[in-house]
Scaffold this motif. Structure first.
Motif, PDB file in Angstrom:
ATOM      1  N   THR A  28       0.802  -1.212   0.000  1.00 54.90           N
ATOM      2  CA  THR A  28       0.000   0.000   0.000  1.00 54.90           C
ATOM      3  C   THR A  28       0.834   1.261   0.000  1.00 54.90           C
ATOM      4  OG1 THR A  28      -1.737   1.210   1.191  1.00 54.90           O
ATOM      5  CG2 THR A  28      -0.110   0.052   2.531  1.00 54.90           C
ATOM      6  N   TYR A  29       0.283   2.289  -0.648  1.00 55.21           N
ATOM      7  CA  TYR A  29       0.809   3.637  -0.523  1.00 55.21           C
ATOM      8  C   TYR A  29      -0.115   4.463   0.372  1.00 55.21           C
ATOM      9  CZ  TYR A  29       4.140   2.951  -4.330  1.00 55.21           C
ATOM     10  OH  TYR A  29       5.175   2.507  -5.107  1.00 55.21           O
ATOM     11  N   GLY A  30      -1.165   3.821   0.888  1.00 51.83           N
ATOM     12  CA  GLY A  30      -2.202   4.543   1.597  1.00 51.83           C
ATOM     13  C   GLY A  30      -2.017   4.560   3.095  1.00 51.83           C
ATOM     14  N   VAL A  31      -3.094   4.954   3.774  1.00 51.65           N
ATOM     15  CA  VAL A  31      -3.052   5.019   5.226  1.00 51.65           C
ATOM     16  C   VAL A  31      -3.092   3.616   5.805  1.00 51.65           C
ATOM     17  CG1 VAL A  31      -4.148   7.284   5.268  1.00 51.65           C
ATOM     18  CG2 VAL A  31      -5.558   5.219   5.416  1.00 51.65           C
ATOM     19  N   PHE A  32      -2.678   3.510   7.045  1.00 48.38           N
ATOM     20  CA  PHE A  32      -2.674   2.220   7.704  1.00 48.38           C
ATOM     21  C   PHE A  32      -4.095   1.744   7.941  1.00 48.38           C
ATOM     22  CE2 PHE A  32      -0.520  -1.102   9.870  1.00 48.38           C
ATOM     23  CZ  PHE A  32      -1.427  -1.554  10.803  1.00 48.38           C
ATOM     24  N   SER A  33      -4.332   0.443   7.806  1.00 48.18           N
ATOM     25  CA  SER A  33      -5.650  -0.126   8.036  1.00 48.18           C
ATOM     26  C   SER A  33      -5.572  -1.257   9.055  1.00 48.18           C
ATOM     27  CB  SER A  33      -6.238  -0.670   6.740  1.00 48.18           C
ATOM     28  OG  SER A  33      -7.473  -1.318   6.993  1.00 48.18           O
ATOM     29  N   THR A  34      -6.610  -1.324   9.909  1.00 52.07           N
ATOM     30  CA  THR A  34      -6.707  -2.423  10.871  1.00 52.07           C
ATOM     31  C   THR A  34      -7.652  -3.512  10.379  1.00 52.07           C
ATOM     32  OG1 THR A  34      -8.483  -1.313  12.085  1.00 52.07           O
ATOM     33  CG2 THR A  34      -6.222  -0.863  12.796  1.00 52.07           C
ATOM     34  N   SER A  35      -8.139  -3.388   9.155  1.00 51.75           N
ATOM     35  CA  SER A  35      -9.089  -4.361   8.595  1.00 51.75           C
ATOM     36  C   SER A  35      -8.329  -5.539   8.004  1.00 51.75           C
ATOM     37  CB  SER A  35      -9.943  -3.704   7.515  1.00 51.75           C
ATOM     38  OG  SER A  35     -10.705  -2.652   8.045  1.00 51.75           O
ATOM     39  N   PHE A  36      -8.584  -6.713   8.543  1.00 48.04           N
ATOM     40  CA  PHE A  36      -7.817  -7.875   8.108  1.00 48.04           C
ATOM     41  C   PHE A  36      -8.066  -8.203   6.639  1.00 48.04           C
ATOM     42  CE2 PHE A  36     -11.029 -11.148   7.659  1.00 48.04           C
ATOM     43  CZ  PHE A  36     -12.053 -10.764   8.499  1.00 48.04           C
ATOM     44  N   ASP A  37      -9.241  -7.851   6.100  1.00 49.25           N
ATOM     45  CA  ASP A  37      -9.541  -8.213   4.720  1.00 49.25           C
ATOM     46  C   ASP A  37      -8.786  -7.371   3.699  1.00 49.25           C
ATOM     47  OD1 ASP A  37     -12.849  -6.641   4.503  1.00 49.25           O
ATOM     48  OD2 ASP A  37     -10.967  -5.997   5.398  1.00 49.25           O
ATOM     49  N   LEU A  38      -8.053  -6.371   4.153  1.00 49.35           N
ATOM     50  CA  LEU A  38      -7.257  -5.556   3.234  1.00 49.35           C
ATOM     51  C   LEU A  38      -5.813  -6.049   3.133  1.00 49.35           C
ATOM     52  CD1 LEU A  38      -8.489  -1.936   4.034  1.00 49.35           C
ATOM     53  CD2 LEU A  38      -9.200  -3.468   2.194  1.00 49.35           C
TER      54      LEU A  38
END
Length: 125
Positions: free
Chosen positions: A101-111
């Motif tokens: 990713t170049y994006g923000v951090f995510s806590t969603s496991f499906d990403l």
């Protein structure tokens, strides 16, 4: 081929510490984020801690802040999860995951794109 392999789990008593390891291979892309997730029996997989590989910023689930520390060692292609003051509610299978990713951090496991096989952590009271 991207491979993530966790190790370091085990059976401990409440208040003890464990250090989990996630060995990475085949990650030729950059940047990416790394996350530790866990799943207890009958519950959904949940975010525990994360780190941006290039910058080193970290994120934590509220209930583990101050007890768990995520870190990475680039030379060894390894991500660590130091877990102190363990509680019975920390009992779960712990998974390491990577997200391109170049994006923000995510806590969603499906990403997350890549996952290890998991390591069992059991904390007895």
């Amino acid at each position: 081929q991207v491979q993530l392999e966790e190790s370091g789990g085990g059976l401990v008593q409440a208040g003890d510490s464990l250090r989990l390891f996630c060995s990475l291979s085949g990650l030729t892309f950059s940047p990416y984020h790394m996350g530790w997730f866990r799943q207890a029996p009958g519950k959904e997989r949940e975010f525990v801690a994360g780190i941006s590989w290039t910058v080193g910023n970290t994120w934590y689930k509220n209930s583990v802040k101050g007890r768990f520390t995520i870190s990475r060692e680039s030379a060894k292609n390894t991500v660590y999860l130091q877990m102190n003051s363990l509680k019975p509610e920390d009992t779960a299978v712990y998974y390491c995951a990577a997200r391109k990713t170049y994006g923000v951090f995510s806590t969603s496991f499906d990403l997350y794109d890549y996952w290890g096989q998991g390591t069992q952590v059991t904390v007895s009271s």
